[in-house]
Enzyme design. Sequence first.
Site: not given
Length: 319
Positions: A25, A104, A127, A162, A222, A243, A250
Amino acid sequence: MKRIGILTSGGDAPGMNAAIRAVTRTALANGIEVCGIRYGYAGLVAGDIFQMTSETVADKINRGGTFLYSARFPEFKEEEVQLKGIEQLKKHGIDALVVIGGDGSYHGALKLTRHGYNAVGLPGSIDNDIPYTDFTIGFDTACNTAMEAIDKIRDTATSHQRVFVVNVMGRDCGDIAMHVGVATGADAIVIPEEPYDIKEIAENLKQGFANGKKHGIVVLAEGVMDANKFKDELLKYGDFDARANILGHMQRGGSPTTRDRVLASEMGAYAVKLLLEGKGGLAVGIENNKLSHHDILDLFDAKHHGNYALYSLNKDLAK
């Protein structure tokens, strides 16, 4: 300059559609025609190019992903393949290009500029790993998505007392982990840029349970280690239940936040301004809340500097 092209390349990021809309636009308002290029550099070489109008980008600002689609196309590093892309630009009368993506994508934009086609890059990456910009398009949305997921994980973690090791995206950059870790009150943040002591993390978690806490949250970028492997290593030093949870792709999806929509819109309009000034081989960023641009070549020798004060802050707040 009569006509510009726009493409998205590499991993998608929420807010890319807002950037496409702003580029389109703004260009049209300045009497410049716009062509959309589907599937990134692969689509450029294949000639998957079409005319865009103001209506083409209507009702897109709220959508995640990229309606131009994206593709990884390492073949574009080859001179022969680049020349095929140049042929398509000539065929469709495209004088300049806006490229939205990461490292890239910027390499491709620089190659095109060196072939005589001014190209400007916009930082599209969840990221937040691109130098010379405080924030990338998609980062804020990814952080909010991860935060909401971890808030839900905390509920079940508390019910069962947990520890959860939650893996968030960030192969070489821990920005998502740092921001989300602070925002969710994580017991520990583990990122590629900082050393960590897994035994110390386990001891702190045990102490938390001893002090009456009903859950433990470790936010793991990660790029450090597989979440299940980290969980297994953690259990060597702790007698708690644990766990692993991998949030995965996502984080790339969903409707972009207000911040990402505004940032993408500002950057898209700014990219057109640079092209109208006859400039190319540039990367757009936002630094100290002001739009900026740098030579793309400079980015390849630079390193993104995250807000590592957040890492230290979380250590203090988690005690």
